[in-house]
Design a protein around this motif. Structure first.
Motif, PDB file in Angstrom:
ATOM      1  N   VAL A 165     125.741 -32.842  30.980  1.00 18.35           N
ATOM      2  CA  VAL A 165     124.824 -32.574  31.977  1.00 18.35           C
ATOM      3  C   VAL A 165     124.197 -31.180  31.360  1.00 18.35           C
ATOM      4  O   VAL A 165     122.534 -31.201  31.614  1.00 18.35           O
ATOM      5  N   ARG A 166     124.917 -30.274  30.981  1.00 23.09           N
ATOM      6  CA  ARG A 166     124.258 -29.005  30.582  1.00 23.09           C
ATOM      7  C   ARG A 166     123.243 -29.485  29.321  1.00 23.09           C
ATOM      8  O   ARG A 166     122.156 -28.968  29.233  1.00 23.09           O
ATOM      9  N   LEU A 167     123.858 -30.085  28.518  1.00 24.43           N
ATOM     10  CA  LEU A 167     123.056 -30.359  27.274  1.00 24.43           C
ATOM     11  C   LEU A 167     121.827 -31.145  27.522  1.00 24.43           C
ATOM     12  O   LEU A 167     120.814 -30.828  26.980  1.00 24.43           O
ATOM     13  N   PHE A 168     122.205 -32.172  28.511  1.00 23.20           N
ATOM     14  CA  PHE A 168     120.771 -32.630  28.943  1.00 23.20           C
ATOM     15  C   PHE A 168     119.786 -31.839  29.665  1.00 23.20           C
ATOM     16  O   PHE A 168     118.411 -31.941  29.419  1.00 23.20           O
ATOM     17  N   ARG A 169     120.309 -31.099  30.542  1.00 25.07           N
ATOM     18  CA  ARG A 169     119.274 -30.206  31.454  1.00 25.07           C
ATOM     19  C   ARG A 169     118.595 -29.254  30.322  1.00 25.07           C
ATOM     20  O   ARG A 169     117.299 -29.053  30.355  1.00 25.07           O
ATOM     21  N   GLU A 170     119.407 -28.510  29.311  1.00 26.06           N
ATOM     22  CA  GLU A 170     118.643 -27.641  28.497  1.00 26.06           C
ATOM     23  C   GLU A 170     117.721 -28.359  27.701  1.00 26.06           C
ATOM     24  O   GLU A 170     116.525 -27.887  27.271  1.00 26.06           O
ATOM     25  N   PHE A 171     117.910 -29.608  27.174  1.00 20.81           N
ATOM     26  CA  PHE A 171     117.100 -30.474  26.181  1.00 20.81           C
ATOM     27  C   PHE A 171     115.638 -30.507  27.211  1.00 20.81           C
ATOM     28  O   PHE A 171     114.617 -30.514  26.616  1.00 20.81           O
ATOM     29  N   VAL A 172     115.796 -31.232  28.601  1.00 19.51           N
ATOM     30  CA  VAL A 172     114.659 -31.319  29.379  1.00 19.51           C
ATOM     31  C   VAL A 172     113.958 -30.027  29.519  1.00 19.51           C
ATOM     32  O   VAL A 172     112.768 -29.783  29.214  1.00 19.51           O
ATOM     33  N   LEU A 173     114.586 -29.076  29.800  1.00 18.76           N
ATOM     34  CA  LEU A 173     113.784 -27.699  30.058  1.00 18.76           C
ATOM     35  C   LEU A 173     112.976 -27.279  28.808  1.00 18.76           C
ATOM     36  O   LEU A 173     112.059 -26.505  28.776  1.00 18.76           O
ATOM     37  N   GLY A 174     113.688 -27.768  27.548  1.00 16.61           N
ATOM     38  CA  GLY A 174     113.205 -27.356  26.337  1.00 16.61           C
ATOM     39  C   GLY A 174     111.704 -27.864  26.079  1.00 16.61           C
ATOM     40  O   GLY A 174     111.066 -27.613  24.822  1.00 16.61           O
TER      41      GLY A 174
END
Length: 315
Positions: free
Chosen positions: A299-308
């Motif tokens: 979840v953390r990896l995907f959230r950071e990817f989307v925000l990026g």
């Protein structure tokens, strides 16, 4: 089967604790003693002091009110009640082990799972493109995808059924963390033979007497459309309500009304979209998650990817 030697730790989390040992330590210890038929050997296998294990077995017998073990020289054997308990314990430990493995698997940074909600209007190309780009670097992470109204998705996120969701309008709630990703223009969509179809742009007030087709109440796009019409000085006369933007475009193409919608990812024959010059017609798309809730690695990896990708998702 030797329970003391079991491990459900994911390969990328070698320091993780065995969930069976966390959930049912006395049952694990009892099963280890029953299999080893020796307190000292079982203690060595479990990595606990022999006196501690002896006291645990004595407490278990005292709590149940029956003898479970009979000492035979240096070893032990099960009593009839002990054999009954072991027969009941073994399937329970099997189920706990499987559940623990599944739970830890979802949290794994390399093969975990993300429950992701998003708007219907982003399901054709925007979200698939986002997932394709993410999985290029994280091919083992799986997704449970949900498309629904903004209100329903936020409720499901609060209930723990969703980890993240793309939503609009942006919610203003103290329990939610929200980050805007970009703006998406809304257009007045009219039939190809409509009186306004030859125009490139229009003031929304010019459609005050038109029949509208809209998303159902509760959808964010409906709230935005109602607010824009109110700002233009009228209440839309709604003939049809639906849950899918493409269904609404079909109704427009059939001459059943006009609609306020984002640009389609593929042109719809029989319709013309007009830029709205006044009021400013747009919606802000954002990513929302529950503030303060512990998150797993995927979840953390995907959230950071989307925000990026802020500013890129809507292009």
């Amino acid at each position: 089967m030797a329970y003391e030697s079991r491990s459900v730790r994911p390969p990328d989390d070698p320091a993780g604790e065995n969930p069976v040992e966390i959930l049912a330590p006395r049952l694990v210890q009892f099963a280890a003693v029953a299999k080893a038929e020796h307190i000292t050997r079982a203690a060595e296998q479990l990595g606990v002091p022999q006196p501690t294990l002896s006291r645990t077995m004595a407490r278990l017998e005292a709590e149940l009110g029956v003898p479970l073990l009979v000492r035979t020289g240096r070893g032990v054997r099960l009593t009839r009640q002990g054999r009954m308990l072991l027969a009941a314990v073994e399937p329970v430990l099997d189920q706990l082990e499987q559940a623990g493995a599944a739970i830890q698997g979802e949290a794994s940074a390399t093969r975990g799972k993300v429950a992701f909600g998003f708007l219907h209007t982003m399901g054709a190309e925007a979200v698939p493109g986002l997932l394709r780009a993410f999985r290029a670097d994280h091919p083992g992470i799986r997704f449970a995808l949900v498309q629904d109204s903004a209100a329903v998705m936020l409720d499901r996120m609060r209930a723990g059924e969703l980890d993240l969701c793309l939503t609009s309008p942006l919610p203003d709630a103290p329990d939610l963390a929200v980050r805007a990703l970009g703006e998406q223009r809304l257009y007045l969509v009219v039939p190809a033979d409509h009186r306004l179809a030859g125009r490139r742009r229009v003031r929304l007030a010019e459609a005050a007497e038109e029949t509208f087709v809209c998303m159902e109440p509760g959808y964010g796009l409906r709230r935005i459309a109602d607010a824009l019409c109110a700002e233009a000085g009228f209440v839309p006369r709604v003939a049809f309500e639906g849950e899918e933007a493409e269904t609404l475009r079909g109704l427009v193409a059939a001459g059943l009304g006009v609609a306020l919608l984002p640009a389609p990812e593929a042109a719809r024959p029989g319709t013309v979209q007009l830029a709205v010059s006044a009021p400013r017609a747009y919606r802000t798309i954002g990513l929302a998650w529950l503030a303060g809730r512990p998150e797993t690695a995927p979840v953390r990896l995907f959230r950071e990817f989307v925000l990026g990708r802020t500013g890129q998702l809507l292009h």
